[in-house]
Write a protein that holds these residues in place. Structure first.
Motif, PDB file in Angstrom:
ATOM      1  N   PHE A   1       1.065   0.528   2.098  1.00 10.17           N
ATOM      2  CA  PHE A   1       0.306   0.052   1.045  1.00 10.17           C
ATOM      3  C   PHE A   1      -0.910  -0.416   1.333  1.00 10.17           C
ATOM      4  O   PHE A   1      -2.049  -0.157   0.621  1.00 10.17           O
TER       5      PHE A   1
ATOM      6  N   ASN B   1       3.712   7.525   1.202  1.00 11.62           N
ATOM      7  CA  ASN B   1       2.791   6.478   0.458  1.00 11.62           C
ATOM      8  C   ASN B   1       3.337   5.383  -0.418  1.00 11.62           C
ATOM      9  O   ASN B   1       2.358   4.308  -0.513  1.00 11.62           O
ATOM     10  N   LEU B   2       4.506   5.351  -0.675  1.00 10.80           N
ATOM     11  CA  LEU B   2       5.082   4.267  -1.258  1.00 10.80           C
ATOM     12  C   LEU B   2       6.010   3.174  -0.435  1.00 10.80           C
ATOM     13  O   LEU B   2       6.495   2.156  -0.800  1.00 10.80           O
TER      14      LEU B   2
END
Length: 720
Positions: free
Chosen positions: A335, A329-330
């Motif tokens: 994003f 997710n990072l």
């Protein structure tokens, strides 16, 4: 009696003469070859053992009957006297010969390849027989050289023969050591998907064999370069797990080959170093991944200095998958999509707590199901013999083009150019707009599609483990990845109290929505650049023109739906038709340069670029020359790769450290589908990029983490 004595005397005289005039060994640049015999004479009505003796120069090798990943077996084309027949070559047990990322089977130093020669009963004592043959072999080191020589052997015919003084003992020792079925050892083989389990039961009290390796008689059965695991079971038997070949040939109905052990197999009161195995194969096998590995597995220091990859357990692979999914997710490529989901969850009036929870679960379901579908596609491609890895969809210019259009349209929507609700009548477009659960699930699908080019820390080891397992375990690892990726948003939806920390509703919500369009435009720019790398500048211009015309069409349709003249609708339809016409060659895969091979990559590399293009042969040459080699497995569509390249690999201090230590730099560009690179990644226990490996002379190769820091690279170089 006198007649027999005269025959014996004549035979001895002829034998002595023959031993004195036997042809000198044939010599090539790297091999000395000759036919030698175990006995001093041919005895009528019997067989005798002769051997092709090959003595290779230091560092050079020839090949076994199954040469492994590359190579050719040695052959003998006989020219024999009338009535004399020669059997097939009897092969001594080979050695595993790693050559860079490949694994070959063969011989170094000196080898005797035995053949049984039958002498007819009609042969007359006192005559001499000459055996002649053309011997052909492939001898390799950094390069491979096919060679052939004519060899011959002349011996007398006699009623008795003694052991040949020079070669008799050596040939007898080789014959005694030929792999044979071992008394007391029982073997059983079972196919389990992409692996074969070979169970061995030895004599009571047999010691555990060590450094066991299986050499299959036939290619297309067991993958030469893949790791083989050996373990003792609680009941005292032993299990050797063998990976199935990726190019699986039909008719795999038995496991046949040679087993070797460093400490030997117990047989009677002694031991033998090699045994022959030939047992029926129960169960089913399917084509496995194609690891083209160095014999010494790469040491994976991982994101936290821990070992990973093929040696991890299933439980640890699940943990790694969960952690990697959360970290995914990072990653920069994810994003833009996840920011849209966060915006949707944060908007006021979103719905009841129950509705939020349903949407969170729908999003998680979309993520997990898409991961499983991608895994299924990869397994299907591999079963069909294709070489695909993680992120395979962005290796297609058509998919890159479609994603660029999709994100551009989403960006225009956030910027206020149009609203989805005005694109079509309510019955045609309103269902998903009025069904937040479906929208949430589609958001999960989109998040995985755009996330798939990224490989987060811990994720590489989990994927490498997954594709070496049966289908069910592979799917479980992918499901764990999906759960990890979805978990943060499911928790946010399940516990919505965090929304109280947000400011009161106001104009800032609209500005935030418009601001989030820019990450999407950035994603479009990235995808356009990828297309330029994959194809050419003409493809870039074609895509950009499509986006401009598409934006005009959406604007015109909005104007028409907002009460504008009918001409706006005609302009919108013509714009959409024009956009489709311009972009169709890209979507259909008709771009002229789409399938350009490594030659294009070589042409785009400047003379000053220190990075060499990747080929297994080049890696083999450099490692055989004891040079340190740093390989960067990368792709234009891998955002993490590009960040690592610009912030770490291109730093002056890192480049100086490479130069100071004489490290050869090799770049494996996986932007377009390349089966060779896919195989090399599988050999390292990885299925996606980035991957960084440092080949070190005299040491195990070192795998670096997916996310690099300058200190990580410098510390790795300090181990040279």
């Amino acid at each position: 009696m006198l007649r027999w004595s005269l025959h014996l005397l004549l035979g001895l005289v002829l034998a002595g003469a023959t031993l004195g005039v036997t042809a000198a060994p044939a010599k090539t640049a790297h091999v000395e070859a000759e036919l030698v015999a175990e006995r001093t004479a041919f005895v009528p009505g019997t067989t005798t053992t002769v051997a092709l003796r090959l003595a290779m120069a230091d560092g050079w090798h020839t090949y076994w009957r199954n040469p492994g990943d590359t190579g050719l077996p040695t052959t003998l084309a006989w020219k024999l006297p009338g009535g004399v027949t020669a059997g097939p070559i009897q092969w001594p047990a080979p050695r595993a010969l790693p050559v860079g990322p490949l694994m070959n089977f063969g011989y170094e130093g000196e080898v005797f390849l035995l053949t049984e020669v039958a002498i007819p009963a009609s042969a007359q004592p006192g005559e001499a027989l000459t055996l002649a043959a053309k011997a052909e072999w492939l001898v390799c080191r950094e390069t491979c050289i096919p060679e052939e020589v004519a060899v011959d052997l002349t011996l007398p015919v006699a009623e008795r023969a003694d052991r040949y003084p020079q070669w008799g003992a050596a040939i007898a020792a080789v014959r005694d050591a030929l792999p044979q079925p071992a008394p007391g050892w029982i073997a059983d083989a079972r196919g389990e998907g992409q692996k074969v389990t070979l169970t061995l039961t030895g004599p009571a009290g047999a010691a555990t064999p060590e450094k066991v390796h299986f050499f299959p008689y036939d290619s297309g059965r067991i993958e030469p370069a893949a790791p083989q695991t050996f373990a003792r079971q609680a009941n005292g038997s032993f299990v050797l797990t063998l990976p199935v070949a990726s190019q699986l040939t039909p008719g795999f109905s038995e496991v046949a080959g040679v087993l070797t052990a460093g400490n030997g197999f117990a047989v009677g009161d002694g031991k033998v170093n090699a045994i022959a195995v030939r047992v029926p194969l129960a169960g089913q096998v399917v084509a496995g991944p194609k690891p083209v590995a160095a014999a010494t597995p790469a040491l994976d220091v991982g994101p936290a200095g821990m070992a990973g990859g093929a040696g991890i357990s299933f439980a640890l692979a699940i943990v790694f998958a969960l952690i990697g999914g959360v970290i995914l997710n990072l990653m920069p490529c994810v994003f833009p999509v996840l920011s849209l989901k966060a915006l949707a969850l944060a908007r006021p009036g979103h719905g009841s707590r129950a509705q939020l929870r349903r949407e969170g679960l729908a999003f998680g379901t979309g993520v997990v199901v898409t991961f499983l579908l991608l895994a299924g596609l990869l397994l299907a491609f591999r079963a069909a013999g294709e070489e695909f890895g993680w992120g395979f969809q962005l290796q297609s210019p058509g998919i890159v083009t479609a994603l660029a259009i999709l994100f551009f349209v989403l960006g225009l929507n956030l910027s206020g150019v149009f609203e989805f609700g005005v694109l079509a009548p309510g019955a045609a477009a309103g269902w998903t707009l009025r069904n937040p659960d479906a929208n949430a699930a589609l958001s999960g699908v989109l998040a995985v599609v755009i996330a798939s080019p990224c490989t987060a820390p811990f994720m590489g080891a989990a994927l490498g483990f997954a594709f070496a397992q049966p289908v069910a375990l592979t799917l479980l690892v992918f499901a764990a990845l999906g759960v990890g990726m979805a978990l943060p948003f499911v928790l946010l939806a399940w516990f919505p109290g965090w929304r109280r920390a947000l400011p009161k509703p106001g104009p800032w919500m609209e500005r935030l929505k418009q601001f989030l369009a820019f990450p999407l435009y950035g994603t479009v720019a990235w995808l356009v650049w990828i297309l330029g790398v994959q194809v050419d500048n003409d493809a870039v211009v074609r895509l950009l023109a499509t986006l401009v015309v598409l934006a005009f069409a959406l604007w015109a349709w909005r104007a028409y739906r907002g009460g504008g003249a009918r001409g706006f609708s005609l302009a919108a339809v013509l714009g959409l038709a024009g956009a489709a016409y311009v972009v169709w060659p890209l979507l259909a895969g008709h771009a002229t340069a789409e399938m350009l091979g490594p030659a294009q990559a070589a042409r785009t590399t400047s003379a000053a670029d220190p990075w060499q293009p990747f080929t297994p042969t080049r890696i083999a040459e450099l490692t055989a020359a004891n040079k340190p080699v740093f390989v960067d497995f990368t792709a234009a569509w891998c955002v993490t790769c590009q960040v690592n390249k610009r912030l770490v690999l291109n730093r002056a201090d890192v480049r100086e450290a490479f130069a100071k230590r004489g490290v050869e730099l090799v770049r494996a560009d996986w932007t377009r589908r390349d089966p060779t690179i896919t195989q090399a990644l599988a050999a390292l226990g990885r299925q996606g990029v980035p991957v960084y490996v440092l080949y070190r002379p005299g040491q195990a190769p070192l795998l670096l983490p997916e996310v690099l820091a300058p200190g990580t690279v410098l510390d790795a170089l300090a181990t040279l």
